[in-house]
Design a protein around this motif. Structure first.
Motif, PDB file in Angstrom:
ATOM      1  N   ALA A 128      42.846  45.029  41.543  1.00 31.77           N
ATOM      2  CA  ALA A 128      41.762  44.299  42.207  1.00 31.77           C
ATOM      3  C   ALA A 128      40.480  44.376  41.373  1.00 31.77           C
ATOM      4  O   ALA A 128      39.761  43.388  41.223  1.00 31.77           O
ATOM      5  CB  ALA A 128      41.525  44.870  43.602  1.00 31.77           C
ATOM      6  N   MET A 129      40.216  45.551  40.813  1.00 32.07           N
ATOM      7  CA  MET A 129      39.056  45.705  39.920  1.00 32.07           C
ATOM      8  C   MET A 129      39.191  44.751  38.737  1.00 32.07           C
ATOM      9  O   MET A 129      38.220  44.122  38.305  1.00 32.07           O
ATOM     10  CB  MET A 129      38.977  47.141  39.387  1.00 32.07           C
ATOM     11  CG  MET A 129      38.569  48.167  40.423  1.00 32.07           C
ATOM     12  SD  MET A 129      36.822  48.054  40.813  1.00 32.07           S
ATOM     13  CE  MET A 129      36.176  49.390  39.843  1.00 32.07           C
ATOM     14  N   CYS A 130      40.397  44.664  38.203  1.00 28.62           N
ATOM     15  CA  CYS A 130      40.655  43.794  37.063  1.00 28.62           C
ATOM     16  C   CYS A 130      40.372  42.335  37.428  1.00 28.62           C
ATOM     17  O   CYS A 130      39.740  41.605  36.665  1.00 28.62           O
ATOM     18  CB  CYS A 130      42.106  43.980  36.609  1.00 28.62           C
ATOM     19  SG  CYS A 130      42.528  43.057  35.143  1.00 28.62           S
ATOM     20  N   VAL A 131      40.807  41.927  38.606  1.00 28.60           N
ATOM     21  CA  VAL A 131      40.589  40.548  39.045  1.00 28.60           C
ATOM     22  C   VAL A 131      39.097  40.278  39.232  1.00 28.60           C
ATOM     23  O   VAL A 131      38.559  39.271  38.765  1.00 28.60           O
ATOM     24  CB  VAL A 131      41.339  40.264  40.374  1.00 28.60           C
ATOM     25  CG1 VAL A 131      40.948  38.902  40.944  1.00 28.60           C
ATOM     26  CG2 VAL A 131      42.837  40.337  40.147  1.00 28.60           C
ATOM     27  N   ILE A 132      38.404  41.222  39.883  1.00 25.30           N
ATOM     28  CA  ILE A 132      36.973  41.031  40.138  1.00 25.30           C
ATOM     29  C   ILE A 132      36.183  40.996  38.829  1.00 25.30           C
ATOM     30  O   ILE A 132      35.252  40.222  38.658  1.00 25.30           O
ATOM     31  CB  ILE A 132      36.434  42.150  41.056  1.00 25.30           C
ATOM     32  CG1 ILE A 132      37.102  42.061  42.427  1.00 25.30           C
ATOM     33  CG2 ILE A 132      34.921  42.065  41.196  1.00 25.30           C
ATOM     34  CD1 ILE A 132      36.908  43.302  43.273  1.00 25.30           C
ATOM     35  N   ALA A 133      36.610  41.838  37.877  1.00 28.43           N
ATOM     36  CA  ALA A 133      35.875  41.929  36.612  1.00 28.43           C
ATOM     37  C   ALA A 133      36.155  40.744  35.699  1.00 28.43           C
ATOM     38  O   ALA A 133      35.251  40.211  35.064  1.00 28.43           O
ATOM     39  CB  ALA A 133      36.218  43.230  35.901  1.00 28.43           C
ATOM     40  N   ALA A 134      37.419  40.343  35.596  1.00 27.28           N
ATOM     41  CA  ALA A 134      37.765  39.312  34.621  1.00 27.28           C
ATOM     42  C   ALA A 134      37.847  37.925  35.234  1.00 27.28           C
ATOM     43  O   ALA A 134      37.674  36.926  34.545  1.00 27.28           O
ATOM     44  CB  ALA A 134      39.095  39.658  33.948  1.00 27.28           C
ATOM     45  N   GLY A 135      38.104  37.853  36.531  1.00 21.96           N
ATOM     46  CA  GLY A 135      38.376  36.583  37.182  1.00 21.96           C
ATOM     47  C   GLY A 135      37.298  35.515  37.048  1.00 21.96           C
ATOM     48  O   GLY A 135      37.578  34.433  36.524  1.00 21.96           O
ATOM     49  N   PRO A 136      36.059  35.787  37.478  1.00 25.20           N
ATOM     50  CA  PRO A 136      35.065  34.714  37.520  1.00 25.20           C
ATOM     51  C   PRO A 136      34.896  33.967  36.195  1.00 25.20           C
ATOM     52  O   PRO A 136      34.814  32.740  36.186  1.00 25.20           O
ATOM     53  CB  PRO A 136      33.780  35.465  37.895  1.00 25.20           C
ATOM     54  CG  PRO A 136      34.261  36.633  38.680  1.00 25.20           C
ATOM     55  CD  PRO A 136      35.553  37.038  38.049  1.00 25.20           C
ATOM     56  N   MET A 137      34.895  34.693  35.076  1.00 34.13           N
ATOM     57  CA  MET A 137      34.676  34.015  33.801  1.00 34.13           C
ATOM     58  C   MET A 137      35.841  33.109  33.418  1.00 34.13           C
ATOM     59  O   MET A 137      35.678  32.189  32.633  1.00 34.13           O
ATOM     60  CB  MET A 137      34.422  35.034  32.687  1.00 34.13           C
ATOM     61  CG  MET A 137      33.096  35.755  32.821  1.00 34.13           C
ATOM     62  SD  MET A 137      31.708  34.651  33.146  1.00 34.13           S
ATOM     63  CE  MET A 137      31.078  34.372  31.509  1.00 34.13           C
ATOM     64  N   MET A 138      37.015  33.380  33.983  1.00 35.96           N
ATOM     65  CA  MET A 138      38.174  32.519  33.684  1.00 35.96           C
ATOM     66  C   MET A 138      37.985  31.105  34.230  1.00 35.96           C
ATOM     67  O   MET A 138      38.669  30.176  33.857  1.00 35.96           O
ATOM     68  CB  MET A 138      39.455  33.122  34.269  1.00 35.96           C
ATOM     69  CG  MET A 138      39.940  34.355  33.550  1.00 35.96           C
ATOM     70  SD  MET A 138      40.306  34.031  31.807  1.00 35.96           S
ATOM     71  CE  MET A 138      39.123  35.116  31.035  1.00 35.96           C
ATOM     72  N   ALA A 147      42.951  46.593  49.105  1.00 40.26           N
ATOM     73  CA  ALA A 147      42.404  46.981  47.802  1.00 40.26           C
ATOM     74  C   ALA A 147      41.000  46.439  47.635  1.00 40.26           C
ATOM     75  O   ALA A 147      40.090  47.152  47.200  1.00 40.26           O
ATOM     76  CB  ALA A 147      43.319  46.482  46.692  1.00 40.26           C
ATOM     77  N   TYR A 148      40.803  45.163  47.986  1.00 37.86           N
ATOM     78  CA  TYR A 148      39.479  44.553  47.843  1.00 37.86           C
ATOM     79  C   TYR A 148      38.476  45.194  48.796  1.00 37.86           C
ATOM     80  O   TYR A 148      37.308  45.383  48.461  1.00 37.86           O
ATOM     81  CB  TYR A 148      39.558  43.041  48.074  1.00 37.86           C
ATOM     82  CG  TYR A 148      40.240  42.338  46.924  1.00 37.86           C
ATOM     83  CD1 TYR A 148      39.507  41.947  45.802  1.00 37.86           C
ATOM     84  CD2 TYR A 148      41.603  42.102  46.939  1.00 37.86           C
ATOM     85  CE1 TYR A 148      40.123  41.324  44.738  1.00 37.86           C
ATOM     86  CE2 TYR A 148      42.238  41.479  45.878  1.00 37.86           C
ATOM     87  CZ  TYR A 148      41.491  41.091  44.782  1.00 37.86           C
ATOM     88  OH  TYR A 148      42.103  40.494  43.727  1.00 37.86           O
ATOM     89  N   ARG A 149      38.958  45.520  50.017  1.00 38.42           N
ATOM     90  CA  ARG A 149      38.055  46.175  50.963  1.00 38.42           C
ATOM     91  C   ARG A 149      37.557  47.501  50.407  1.00 38.42           C
ATOM     92  O   ARG A 149      36.381  47.825  50.496  1.00 38.42           O
ATOM     93  CB  ARG A 149      38.765  46.379  52.304  1.00 38.42           C
ATOM     94  CG  ARG A 149      38.530  45.212  53.264  1.00 38.42           C
ATOM     95  CD  ARG A 149      38.778  45.616  54.700  1.00 38.42           C
ATOM     96  NE  ARG A 149      40.196  45.764  54.960  1.00 38.42           N
ATOM     97  CZ  ARG A 149      41.002  44.762  55.281  1.00 38.42           C
ATOM     98  NH1 ARG A 149      40.520  43.548  55.390  1.00 38.42           N
ATOM     99  NH2 ARG A 149      42.278  44.949  55.486  1.00 38.42           N
ATOM    100  N   TYR A 150      38.464  48.253  49.799  1.00 40.84           N
ATOM    101  CA  TYR A 150      38.077  49.533  49.203  1.00 40.84           C
ATOM    102  C   TYR A 150      37.058  49.342  48.090  1.00 40.84           C
ATOM    103  O   TYR A 150      36.050  50.046  48.023  1.00 40.84           O
ATOM    104  CB  TYR A 150      39.305  50.261  48.650  1.00 40.84           C
ATOM    105  CG  TYR A 150      39.881  51.264  49.607  1.00 40.84           C
ATOM    106  CD1 TYR A 150      39.589  52.627  49.465  1.00 40.84           C
ATOM    107  CD2 TYR A 150      40.690  50.868  50.657  1.00 40.84           C
ATOM    108  CE1 TYR A 150      40.117  53.549  50.351  1.00 40.84           C
ATOM    109  CE2 TYR A 150      41.221  51.776  51.540  1.00 40.84           C
ATOM    110  CZ  TYR A 150      40.932  53.130  51.386  1.00 40.84           C
ATOM    111  OH  TYR A 150      41.446  54.037  52.242  1.00 40.84           O
ATOM    112  N   VAL A 151      37.313  48.368  47.219  1.00 40.98           N
ATOM    113  CA  VAL A 151      36.388  48.131  46.105  1.00 40.98           C
ATOM    114  C   VAL A 151      35.010  47.751  46.631  1.00 40.98           C
ATOM    115  O   VAL A 151      33.987  48.257  46.169  1.00 40.98           O
ATOM    116  CB  VAL A 151      36.917  47.030  45.160  1.00 40.98           C
ATOM    117  CG1 VAL A 151      35.893  46.709  44.077  1.00 40.98           C
ATOM    118  CG2 VAL A 151      38.229  47.462  44.520  1.00 40.98           C
ATOM    119  N   PHE A 152      34.978  46.876  47.624  1.00 41.28           N
ATOM    120  CA  PHE A 152      33.683  46.384  48.092  1.00 41.28           C
ATOM    121  C   PHE A 152      32.976  47.346  49.036  1.00 41.28           C
ATOM    122  O   PHE A 152      31.825  47.134  49.390  1.00 41.28           O
ATOM    123  CB  PHE A 152      33.826  44.996  48.732  1.00 41.28           C
ATOM    124  CG  PHE A 152      33.987  43.928  47.702  1.00 41.28           C
ATOM    125  CD1 PHE A 152      32.960  43.680  46.788  1.00 41.28           C
ATOM    126  CD2 PHE A 152      35.152  43.191  47.591  1.00 41.28           C
ATOM    127  CE1 PHE A 152      33.087  42.710  45.809  1.00 41.28           C
ATOM    128  CE2 PHE A 152      35.299  42.219  46.613  1.00 41.28           C
ATOM    129  CZ  PHE A 152      34.266  41.986  45.720  1.00 41.28           C
TER     130      PHE A 152
END
Lengths: 306, 297
Positions: free
Chosen positions: B266-276, B60-65
């Motif tokens: 995966a998009m959700c993790v990439i979008a929301a994760g860092p600020m957490m 999933a991450y490979r596809y996003v990136f």
């Protein structure tokens, strides 16, 4: 005294007026102009004619809304769900604050707080993703769980009756950390001598909680509840829109005034009627705040809003 | 003095157990989203979502990136809106709040009421929408994301309360030295108020970072989509990812090959994760914003 009204004072006031100008102008345009813009509630608004050019229609927009079945439904849903959120949210936050207050290690208190506040940083969009992970009818966790014990899966996004409960859990989950902070702060303000005296008299921790902690924060709980009731005519649009994914079959239990206004504006494109519902919400909301604030002032003026 | 041991209540361990369960309940939804994003699409299709990754992999991450432009652009827009909006907002609000805290400001009471009234009554969504889109014509500009909500009456009150607590003698002595009010504000009041400014900046910044509603109302241009609105689009149109990636030549046109379930999370993790990982460091400021008093003097 004389110098206060002298030239220096005039110059100071002139400078301060200039310093207030950005906020003054902003509020004039973004807050007061829309208040006057509410006249479109009495008009048949057309983009090409503008607010002033559109035709007056008297109370037609209000008639349209109040004679529809939606008026009762969205009003009842808004009030009912808000009361659910207030009751569950307050109970959960108070219980959690009481538990937290019984912990003695400072680092442990901090660790718990950090975790329970974490959901507060999320947007409702992300919480919508999480809700979907639980309630996706084919591969979601809830149905897998039910299937695991031999039950039949539920088509959650088609089952309106369960959503008041789901929304309540989501609201409690997201807001409990910050709400708990308010009551925890109240508890830490209690004079420590009460507990010492009670301990000498042989009261255990449970008795101390029941006879000292809870009575001490009861005024705070009451005032917070009264103030929350002032807002029962408003709801968090983002939550309703993202968690229910704006699915029509869920409207009977989840359509609230704010979501109705949005749909009337963007889906039906009926600005006049939508503004009429907005005016209805603002006026009732204003009355509610004034009433609850008066009650709060009588009760304990220190914590009243104004 | 009797030292009361707080952990003694029914063994303390019951309390801690309940608190650990609560903390876990707060964390589990995060774990689930991350687990799904790390699962294999085939396993998800066969066995559904799980608490732990099913068939651990990073497809999933490979596809996003492989096509990161969209999410990077959304990050950029969210960052610009958050930083510029918060800076403008705090600057304007603190200037006004300073004046409201000064006893020698003639219009203090009137201006306070002017601001406070907006907390009691508002024009609501429709007139604001018409104002921004038809009269100010801000649709599909970054200003539609920055300007709405720039001044928050509650935050002005919060700042004013803080300025009022500063010793007035400090201001007066500077005034005798010939400084005007703006100089006092920038040289004395602001440097002494960093905790209050940080509280308001963080509360406002969090709101801007998490905002998707203004984009829903005013933005159609893809290049102006902020992060949360990008996520909203992905959720509201479950085919969004498939459609988007279907245009890519290097992938098969067969959309069923795209890991859409895991990719969405995966998009959700990439979008929301860092600020957490960022917000908890500023926890004390968020907490402070909650425990300030009322509008009264």
């Amino acid at each position: 005294m004389k110098s206060e009204y002298g030239g220096k004072d005039f110059k100071d006031n002139l400078i301060m007026c200039a310093m207030c100008l950005p906020v003054f102008a902003y509020i004039l345009i973004f807050c007061y102009a829309p208040m006057f813009g509410l006249v479109i509630a009495f008009k048949d608004y057309r983009v090409d004619l503008g607010i002033l050019g559109s035709k007056w229609v008297g109370l037609e927009n209000f008639k349209f809304f109040f004679t529809s079945i939606d008026a009762f439904r969205v009003t009842a849903n808004t009030i009912y769900l808000n009361f659910l959120f207030i009751a569950a949210g307050t109970a959960a936050a108070v219980v959690l604050a009481l538990l937290l207050f019984e912990v003695s290690k400072k680092w442990l208190i901090k660790a718990y707080q950090t975790f329970i506040i974490l959901p507060s940083y999320l947007s409702w969009v992300v919480v919508g993703f999480m809700t979907y992970a639980f309630f996706n009818p084919s591969i979601g966790l809830m149905n897998k769980l039910i299937g695991g014990v031999g039950g039949a899966g539920v088509d959650w996004y088609a089952e309106a009756s369960v959503w008041p409960a789901i929304l309540t859990i989501a609201v409690v989950w997201k807001n409990i950390g910050l709400n708990c902070v308010i009551y925890y702060a109240g508890l830490t303000g209690i004079n420590h001598e009460y507990y010492e005296a009670a301990a000498i008299d042989g009261a255990g921790r449970l008795k101390q909680m029941w006879y000292i902690s809870i009575p001490s924060i009861t005024p705070l709980i009451s005032i917070m509840t009264i103030l929350a009731i002032g807002g029962v005519f408003r709801s968090d649009f983002g939550m309703f829109f993202n968690l229910t994914r704006d699915i029509g079959t869920l409207y009977p239990t989840t359509d609230v005034i704010d979501t109705y206004i949005y749909r009337a504006l963007r889906v039906l494109g009926n600005e006049g009627m939508s503004a009429a519902v907005g005016l209805y919400q603002s006026v009732v909301g204003f009355i509610l705040i004034m009433v609850t604030n008066t009650v709060a002032n009588r009760f304990e003026s220190e914590n009243a809003l104004f | 003095m009797v030292k009361v041991k707080r952990s003694e209540m029914f063994g303390g361990s019951v309390i801690n157990l309940l608190l650990i369960l609560t903390a876990l309940a707060c964390l589990i939804p995060f774990v689930i989203v991350i687990s799904i994003s790390l699962s294999s699409e085939a396993e998800i299709a066969a066995r559904g979502y799980g608490l732990l990754p099913r068939g651990w992999n990073l497809t999933a991450y490979r596809y996003v990136f492989k096509k990161p432009e969209q999410i990077l652009q959304a990050y950029k827009i969210s960052a610009i809106v958050t930083v510029a909006g918060t800076a403008l907002s705090v600057f304007a609000m603190s200037m006004a709040a300073y004046c409201l805290a000064r006893k020698n400001f003639r219009f203090r009471k009137a201006f306070m009421f002017y601001i406070f009234f907006t907390m009691l009554f508002s024009g609501g969504l429709v007139p604001t929408y018409i104002l921004v889109s038809s009269y100010l014509r801000l649709s599909n500009t970054i200003w539609a994301l920055i300007l709405p909500g720039l001044v928050n009456a509650f935050h002005v009150v919060l700042l004013r309360t803080f300025f009022q607590k500063l010793p007035p003698a400090l201001f007066e002595s500077t005034k005798i030295d010939g400084a005007n009010e703006f100089v006092i504000f920038t040289r004395i009041a602001l440097p002494l108020s960093t905790p209050a400014l940080a509280t308001v900046a963080l509360l406002g910044g969090l709101g801007r970072w998490n905002d998707w509603f203004n984009a829903l109302l005013y933005i159609n241009t893809d290049s102006l989509v902020p992060l949360q609105y990008l996520l909203y689009r992905i959720m509201s149109n479950l085919q969004f990812i498939a459609m988007n990636y279907n245009t890519m030549p290097e992938f098969a046109r067969d959309t069923s090959a795209i890991p859409s379930e895991t990719m969405r999370m995966a998009m959700c993790v990439i979008a929301a994760g860092p600020m957490m990982f960022v917000f908890p460091f500023f926890q004390k400021y968020f907490v402070k914003g909650l425990t300030v008093g009322s509008v009264k003097e």
